[in-house]
Structure formats: structure tokens, C-alpha cells
Design an enzyme around this catalytic site. Structure first.
Site: not given
Length: 422
Positions: A28, A103, A127
Site C-alpha cells: 500500500k 482505503s 481499511s
């Protein structure tokens, strides 16, 4: 198939040997990678290249993993759909007209599409688990302190954890083995835990296990989600588990408490991005306040600005006790409710998300609707507990995730139970 799941595609090679040799792991884009840009999905950090690796990245490389790139994400982790990224929305590989969740949507989409073996995400209020559920893969939010946060660009320090996303429970558990453990660079990591073996915990033996279902986390969920969830519970019963209802009365206030705390911490953490210390420059024309304002108004997207403003408001002198202090008291109540529940059951189960994956663009106009979608995931972060999202089945051709929550450092218990659903 272009999912827009990467922000930067640049290969980072690991060592020649190790438990992840030959495996690809997407990371990420809020996790620092030495010399490879780390944008947090924001214009503010569009060209930022960290001078060091996050601890989890070092551990991936030492374990032999190859990192093919940095995964797309909601800007600074603020979102539930991966649509607030400055680099554009990521598509869900199951249905490209729908969001992948957020996210960590880029990470989950890459795993679901088979583009990578595994991925790392971060989970502040769901997330990792949300995109895992929406994309039909497995995601683990570890207990706070199990995995080092050194090198994770901070959004809300007291809530967030880095964790694995994988196609299977065993794969996620094996990745957790690599990244877990104490770190001298992160004083919040637990001292013991060097010799974890979460991979071997994925036995799927639930005979005699007691599963509590908090009624508050099922009521109000989409009927199609509830039906799929109930079918998965029946499967666990058939394998010898006992399922009983429990109550967590405090979770009614969890979303409100979570957002007050998260936004307050964000307003403090993101103050460093002023165009001088870090981030997009607003130039200087004789007035520093105007320069800072220009840098931040140009560098941040709408959702980040909204959360900074609300967080600053909640921390301000006249409102601190009214909002922030009450949110912390609610947080303590949530933790107490979980502790009480675990006195009677081994794990707690709920739908990971109360809704099916929304269509792209559907939730951007209604931030409150997006916040309320986190109702089942945020309580876990407030209580700093471990949770896993595992595919429970499909409804109307779309994935539904089942969330299992365990007591602090009870990762082995939830990994074992999750494996029974595969």
C-alpha cells in the site's frame, strides 16, 4: 483489465532465499519504500521518495518477496471506496462498475485479480477488512502492537495497524508471520512474539468453539448480506461450533467516537504537510500563512480537508471536552463490552460490511453514508483487537465477507476459525 490498482509500478527485489521466495507482494502506498515514491494517494506527496524502508518492507525483502509496486489507496487512508485517491479510483475486479472498498482497495484488487500473490494494507477503521470483503479475499487486521508501524505514514496512530491481504486464510497467516514481531523503532510493539507460527493455526477445526454474534452488528445490514452471513454460520455449526447471540450496546456510538478520534489525530498528524517540511509547495510571496494555506488547499483533496477541519474543531479549546473527551470515554466503553463478551465466547462474528460493494461514484456525494458503512469494523480498532475478514459467499454475484474478532493477541483463534469457512 485495467483496474488502476497501482500508483507506482517499480520492482523492489528481495533476498534470494526465504519463506516468501518467488512470491510477489504489493505494498500500500502509505508504507515507506526506500527510493521508491510513496504518495499516500495524494497530490501533497506526489513526488515524495522516502530515504528508508518501513520495517514491514525490510521484513518482506528479508523473506525473499518481490515487491512489484505501490498499491492505490484512498488519500491518506481516508475513505471506504478507494475513490478519494488523487490518482483516480480503483475498480473492483469482481465487477468493474463497483468500488473495491477502501482505503486499501488497490491492495485487495491486485490480490483478487491474481496480479500478485499477496499484499499489505493498513487498517485504521476497517481499511483492510472492507476491501477484502468487497473483493472476495482474506484480510487480517492484527492486534495493535503486533506489527510495527515504523515507516507507515501516520493517519491516526492509536488506531491503525499494517496487515496482510491474501487469497486464502493460510496465505494471509503466513504473511502475518513474516511481518509480525517486536521492533526497536516502534515503542508500541509487543516485546514477545518473535517465534509466531500463524500459518500452522489455519487448521479450520471449530469443533467445540463458541461463536458470539453481536445483534447490533447484524441489525440494519442489507438482507442479502445477512442471508449469506447466516448460511456461513450454519456451515460453522455443521462443523461443531456453537453459535449464540451476544450484545455490545456501546457499538451504537462506535462510529461517532471513531471518527472524532481519527479526525482529531489526523488534524495533528497532517500538520507537517505544509509545503516546507513535507509536501507540495505553495511558493512564498511574503506571507507564510498564505503559503501554507495555498500548499494545503492545493495538495489535499476534499475528504482529507473535511477530516482535518472536523478534527481541528473537535480538539479546539471550547469543544475538546464536548467531543474528543466523550469519544475517548466511549472508546473505553467499547473495549469493556468486548472484554465482557469474550468472558463467554471464543470469537465474535458479524458481516464484515453491512452492504454490498457500491457502484463507482455512488457514495462520493454522501460522506455520512460512507462513514456509516464502517459500523461493523470501527469498534475493533477502538478496542485494539484482532479481526479477520473471510469470504462467506456471494449475494447477487457480489462477494460478502464474514468478520471474526478475537481477544487481544488472539490471532491464532480467529485464523483457525476463518479457515473452517474455506
Amino acid at each position: 483489465m485495467s483496474l488502476n490498482a497501482y500508483i507506482t509500478e517499480e520492482t523492489i527485489e528481495g533476498s534470494d532465499d526465504g519463506p516468501l521466495a518467488g512470491k510477489t507482494v504489493a505494498v500500500k502506498d502509505n508504507i515507506s519504500t526506500d527510493g521508491v515514491r510513496t504518495t499516500c494517494g495524494s497530490k501533497m506527496l506526489e513526488n515524495y521518495e522516502p530515504p528508508y524502508d518501513a520495517t514491514v518492507v525490510e521484513r518482506l525483502k528479508d523473506a525473499g518477496a518481490t515487491i512489484p509496486g505501490k498499491a492505490n489507496m484512498d488519500e491518506f487512508g481516508m475513505g471506504t471506496t478507494t475513490e478519494t485517491s488523487y490518482f483516480g479510483a480503483t475498480k473492483n475486479p469482481v465487477d468493474e462498475d463497483r468500488v473495491p472498498g477502501g482505503s486499501s482497495g488497490g491492495s485487495a484488487a491486485l490480490v483478487a485479480a491474481g496480479d500478485v500473490d499477496y499484499a499489505l494494507g493498513s487498517d485504521t477503521g476497517g481499511s483492510i477488512r472492507c476491501p477484502a470483503a468487497f473483493c472476495g479475499v482474506v484480510g487480517i487486521k492484527p492486534t495493535y502492537g503486533l506489527v510495527s508501524r515504523y515507516g507507515l505514514v501516520a493517519y491516526a496512530n492509536s488506531l491503525e495497524q499494517i496487515g496482510p491481504i491474501a487469497p486464502t486464510v493460510e496465505g494471509a497467516a503466513e504473511l502475518l508471520d513474516v511481518i509480525a514481531g517486536p521492533d526497536e523503532n516502534d515503542g508500541t510493539t509487543r516485546e514477545e512474539g518473535e517465534d509466531s507460527n500463524y500459518g500452522s493455526a489455519a487448521r479450520g477445526d471449530v469443533d467445540g468453539l463458541t461463536i458470539g454474534v453481536p445483534t447490533e452488528l447484524v441489525d440494519g445490514a442489507d438482507d442479502r448480506v445477512v442471508e449469506t452471513f447466516e448460511n456461513a454460520l450454519d456451515d460453522l455449526r455443521d462443523q461443531g461450533a456453537t453459535v449464540e447471540e451476544v450484545s455490545l450496546p456501546s457499538v451504537e456510538y462506535a462510529v461517532a467516537a471513531y471518527y472524532v478520534i481519527a479526525m482529531s489525530e489526523a488534524s495533528s498528524n497532517l500538520a507537517r504537510f505544509d509545503g516546507v517540511r513535507y509536501g507540495h509547495s505553495g511558493g512564498y510571496e511574503g506571507n507564510w500563512n498564505e503559503s501554507f494555506a495555498k500548499a494545503r488547499s492545493e495538495g489535499f483533496g476534499d475528504e482529507v480537508k473535511r477530516r482535518i477541519l472536523l478534527g481541528t474543531y473537535a480538539l479546539s479549546a471550547g469543544y475538546h471536552d464536548k467531543y474528543y473527551k466523550q469519544a475517548q470515554e466511549a472508546r473505553a466503553w467499547v473495549k469493556q463490552d468486548f472484554d465482557d463478551a469474550f468472558a463467554d465466547v471464543d470469537v465474535l462474528a458479524s458481516p464484515t460490511m453491512p452492504i454490498l460493494p457500491p457502484e463507482l461514484g455512488e457514495s462520493l456525494d454522501d460522506p455520512l453514508k460512507m462513514y456509516l458503512a464502517d459500523a461493523n469494523t470501527t469498534p475493533v480498532n477502538l478496542a485494539n483487537l484482532p479481526a479477520i475478514s473471510v469470504p462467506a459467499g456471494e449475494a447477487d454475484g457480489l462477494p460478502v465477507g464474514l468478520q471474526l474478532v478475537g481477544p487481544a493477541f488472539g490471532e491464532e483463534t480467529i485464523i483457525n476459525a476463518a479457515a473452517a469457512l474455506e
